[in-house]
Design a protein around this motif. Structure first.
Motif, short mmCIF file in Angstrom:
data_model
loop_
_atom_site.label_atom_id
_atom_site.label_comp_id
_atom_site.label_asym_id
_atom_site.label_seq_id
_atom_site.Cartn_x
_atom_site.Cartn_y
_atom_site.Cartn_z
N GLN A 1 0.79 -1.09 0.02
CA GLN A 1 -0.06 0.16 -0.13
C GLN A 1 1.05 1.34 -0.10
OE1 GLN A 1 -3.76 -2.03 2.59
NE2 GLN A 1 -3.62 0.32 2.65
N GLY B 1 -4.99 5.41 -1.91
CA GLY B 1 -3.68 5.83 -1.09
C GLY B 1 -3.22 7.07 -1.79
N ILE B 2 -3.35 7.43 -3.03
CA ILE B 2 -3.14 8.43 -3.55
C ILE B 2 -3.73 9.73 -3.03
CG2 ILE B 2 -2.97 10.08 -5.64
CD1 ILE B 2 -2.45 7.31 -7.25
N GLN C 1 -1.60 -3.82 -5.91
CA GLN C 1 -1.57 -2.30 -5.80
C GLN C 1 -0.14 -1.72 -6.18
OE1 GLN C 1 -3.09 -0.83 -2.01
NE2 GLN C 1 -2.80 1.21 -2.66
N SER D 1 1.35 4.03 -3.15
CA SER D 1 0.30 5.03 -3.67
C SER D 1 0.16 6.25 -3.09
CB SER D 1 -1.12 4.08 -3.68
OG SER D 1 -1.28 3.08 -4.47
N VAL E 1 0.54 4.58 -12.66
CA VAL E 1 0.26 5.98 -12.79
C VAL E 1 1.31 6.99 -12.36
CG1 VAL E 1 -0.74 6.43 -10.15
CG2 VAL E 1 -1.78 7.41 -12.19
N ALA F 1 -8.10 1.98 -11.07
CA ALA F 1 -7.36 1.55 -9.93
C ALA F 1 -7.68 2.06 -8.63
CB ALA F 1 -5.68 1.76 -10.28
N GLU F 2 -8.74 1.50 -8.17
CA GLU F 2 -9.34 2.33 -6.82
C GLU F 2 -8.52 2.07 -5.95
OE1 GLU F 2 -10.89 -0.12 -8.99
OE2 GLU F 2 -12.19 1.45 -10.14
N GLN F 3 -7.79 1.06 -5.83
CA GLN F 3 -7.09 0.65 -4.38
C GLN F 3 -6.03 1.87 -4.31
OE1 GLN F 3 -6.15 -3.65 -3.73
NE2 GLN F 3 -7.30 -3.74 -5.66
N SER F 4 -5.32 2.05 -5.42
CA SER F 4 -4.12 2.79 -5.54
C SER F 4 -4.96 4.62 -5.29
CB SER F 4 -3.54 2.81 -6.75
OG SER F 4 -2.37 3.59 -6.73
N MET F 5 -5.96 4.71 -5.90
CA MET F 5 -6.75 5.96 -5.75
C MET F 5 -6.89 6.40 -4.29
SD MET F 5 -10.15 7.60 -7.40
CE MET F 5 -11.33 6.60 -6.55
N GLN G 1 -7.86 -0.33 1.83
CA GLN G 1 -7.23 1.15 1.55
C GLN G 1 -8.00 2.28 2.40
OE1 GLN G 1 -7.65 -1.19 -0.59
NE2 GLN G 1 -5.28 -1.47 -1.12
N ASN H 1 -7.10 11.74 -13.18
CA ASN H 1 -7.41 10.25 -13.25
C ASN H 1 -6.31 9.31 -12.96
OD1 ASN H 1 -8.72 8.06 -14.47
ND2 ASN H 1 -8.61 8.59 -16.35
N VAL H 2 -6.68 8.65 -12.28
CA VAL H 2 -5.61 7.67 -11.51
C VAL H 2 -5.41 6.28 -12.51
CG1 VAL H 2 -5.61 8.46 -9.41
CG2 VAL H 2 -6.99 6.46 -9.50
N GLY H 3 -6.74 6.12 -13.31
CA GLY H 3 -6.70 4.98 -14.03
C GLY H 3 -7.62 3.98 -13.37
N TYR I 1 2.13 10.15 -15.06
CA TYR I 1 2.28 11.48 -14.24
C TYR I 1 3.75 12.03 -14.22
CZ TYR I 1 -2.70 11.89 -14.00
OH TYR I 1 -4.26 12.02 -14.16
N GLU J 1 -0.46 -0.86 -9.62
CA GLU J 1 -1.30 0.50 -10.18
C GLU J 1 -0.48 1.53 -9.76
OE1 GLU J 1 -5.62 -1.61 -8.38
OE2 GLU J 1 -4.94 0.05 -7.68
#
Lengths: 283, 328
Positions: A124, B78-79, A158, A127, A165, B72-76, B106, B68-70, A169, A161
């Motif tokens: 985790q 965390g971001i 994850q 991210s 990104v 990828a909900e889990q990473s979103m 997450q 838009n993180v793509g 970016y 993922e």
């Protein structure tokens, strides 16, 4: 960012002190991880004592570099380094894993000032690192975000993922460090020996668009140089793949995955501490 | 607890509530744009569901504050947590089922546990995406989110309340799960609306029994209350727009001042509105009869939103018919 011999000697001495803290603290607590913290120790010392732009007296300073220990179970090494760096008294290490301690078995940023993220659930940490790197860019802040990953946790989806990104970016202000100690808690025993958690990390991270370098994670000079190079490229995230040894520094723990989370006995602790003393007086 | 046959209303129909002229997700997106105009720290993130979440106007108005993180909900999540540590107010938008289940851990560990200032903008609540089937229904999200310490859960009943909810969510320091729908819904409020997190709105006075709804079911409770007047029953209706922290006082007053409490939610009856109300009443020692209406421990099946609300007994006529059955 080079290191002169005197400075190098100081950092190596600090790494020995940190290893002592790890062993004595886990022994006193009767629980905790050992192998992973020892593999990460030299890099954490290099980061906190030579690389990170931080101020332990002002842990919420907005422009500080960020560090996330995604392999949160190795936090006793991070706590020992933070204590030595002045975030809290070294004497507080003895509270590790105790009830209401700020030094939990996995890091809790809401309790301990100086931690940039709560971690512990593997996979985790990258991210939030992406989020911090974006936050820096958006606010025109000069800081760099560093995330230390374990090789085992890269089996979590994850991670990829976030890797995807971050490259999309163009987060040149994000640097990952892969603690490649080549062991996980159980793993895959094959006829030729233990198969490492990742077969070809360089190719995997390059395929995701990252700038990749490979170093010896126990060679502080090379590690510092690799991080310095990693930050130079402005439009790609970078990863420093650091070859390390699980249990590094203690002969009978090195490369033995049974020391992932084993508490040393009194005799083992004494032997381990003696080894660290011995190395200190070697030329 | 298993599904029983839902009785049908045998009295006269009543005039339905007027419908909003805008889809609820679009209204929510526009409300967020309004908040972002005066608050430069608001950021919107999406896992590639920009159209579906009504955030196109936000992305157009504030392209530099949209990400838009793509897929990828889990990473979103965390971001969003990482952005929040840098002083931003990230609004992480995706479907309710993904926000609460794909990214469940997450949300707990990266957002709720460190108490970070992230707003989770969860659309297509309940059976709002009825024809999408069970994979796309969010009938468990309130129960899941309610167990996370530090989490606040808000669910607006109509467009005007969505404005209030969005403003309150952004102003609140800490994580908020905002439960939103999809298509147009009924209009509940007009003119001025006093809104406070944790304080239920009394939308209809009544002395015999209390109907408690949240989100879409507030309108259905109002319809049911109108139908029940045909049988000489005066039903109070509460809009429990804050599912956590829930308004204990309004629940206690309902249990003390009326003879039965009925909850209606577009959610499983386990752990959501009905569960929360039951917990409050039981702990206060209030023995007033309680009935929970909602999806009764089954998967809702496929169908249009209104068809599914009726099928599961949470549309106005079915609520009224069940109330008559309870009273017998």
């Amino acid at each position: 960012m080079t290191i002169n011999p005197t400075r190098l000697h100081e950092l190596e001495d600090m790494a020995r002190r940190v290893r002592r803290h790890i062993l004595t603290t886990v022994h006193a607590a009767g629980g905790g991880h050992v192998g992973g913290p020892l593999s990460a120790t030299d890099m954490l010392v290099a980061l906190y004592f030579h690389i990170l732009n931080i101020d332990p007296t002002n842990p919420q300073w907005e422009d500080r570099d960020r560090f996330i220990l995604s392999k949160g179970h190795s936090c006793i090494a991070l706590y020992a380094v933070m204590a030595e760096r002045g975030y809290f008294p070294v004497s507080e290490l003895i509270t590790f894993d105790g009830i209401d301690s700020r030094l939990q078995g996995h890091p809790d940023m809401a309790r301990l000032p100086g931690l940039d993220m709560s971690t512990g659930s593997l996979g985790q940490g990258l991210s939030p690192g992406v989020g911090m790197a974006l936050g820096a860019r958006l606010r025109n802040k000069p800081f760099t975000t560093y995330v230390m990953l374990g090789d085992g946790e890269c089996q979590e989806g994850q991670v990829w993922e976030a890797a995807f990104v971050a490259a999309r970016y163009r987060l040149g202000n994000l640097v990952a460090i892969l603690d490649l100690n080549r062991l996980q808690q159980y793993g895959w025993q094959e006829p030729g020996g233990m198969r490492p958690p990742l077969d070809d990390p360089r190719r995997q991270w390059e395929a995701f668009g990252w700038q990749v370098s490979v170093v010896d994670g126990h060679d502080i000079t090379s590690f510092v140089e690799a991080l310095s190079t990693a930050r130079q490229e402005s439009d790609r995230p970078a990863i420093v793949i650091a070859h390390t040894v699980k249990g590094k520094g203690i002969s009978f723990m090195e490369g033995d995955y049974s020391w992932h989370a084993r508490v040393p006995t009194d005799v083992e602790l004494a032997r381990a501490l003696a080894e660290l003393e011995l190395r200190e007086v070697q030329p | 607890m298993k599904s029983a046959k839902i009785p049908q209303w045998t009295g006269d129909p009543v005039q339905p509530l007027p419908m909003a002229d805008v889809a609820s997700r679009v209204a929510a997106g526009l409300c967020l744009v309004e908040e972002a105009r005066s608050n430069p720290d608001i950021w919107a993130l999406t896992s590639d569901v920009l159209n579906s979440t009504g955030l196109v106007p936000f992305a157009k108005a504030f392209p530099e504050r949209f990400l838009n993180v793509g897929i990828a909900e889990q990473s979103m999540m965390g971001i969003a947590a990482g952005l929040a540590t840098c002083g931003k107010i990230p609004v992480a938008a995706t479907f309710g089922f993904l926000a609460s289940m794909r990214a469940c851990e997450q949300v707990r560990s990266d957002i709720a546990y460190p108490n970070l200032n992230v707003k989770i903008y969860a659309t297509h609540a309940g059976v709002a995406l009825g024809k999408g089937g069970t994979t796309h229904h969010a009938l468990e999200d309130v129960a899941i989110m309610r167990t996370f310490a530090n989490m606040t859960i808000l669910e607006p009943a109509d467009v005007l309340e969505t404005q209030k909810v969005m403003a309150a969510a952004v102003a609140h320091q800490g994580p908020v799960y905002i439960r939103l729908r999809r298509g147009p819904g009924p209009v509940i409020y007009q003119g001025e609306l006093a809104y406070q997190i944790g304080k239920a709105n009394l939308v209809r006075e009544g002395n015999d029994l209390t109907l408690i709804g949240c989100g879409r079911t507030v309108g259905e409770c109002l319809l049911a209350a109108a139908l029940l007047t045909q049988r000489g029953i005066s039903a109070r209706v509460l809009d429990m727009h804050t599912l956590k922290p829930i308004d204990d006082e309004a629940i206690a007053a309902a249990a003390r001042e009326t003879r039965m409490v009925i909850t209606a939610e577009d959610h499983t009856i386990i752990g959501g509105l009905g569960g929360a109300v039951a917990e409050v009443m039981a702990e206060l020692g209030l023995a007033t009869p309680l009935r929970r209406l909602g999806v009764r421990d089954i998967y809702a099946g496929i169908g249009g939103e209104d068809e599914l609300l009726a099928k599961h007994g949470i549309a106005g006529p079915q609520i009224a018919a069940q109330v008559m059955q309870f009273l017998e």
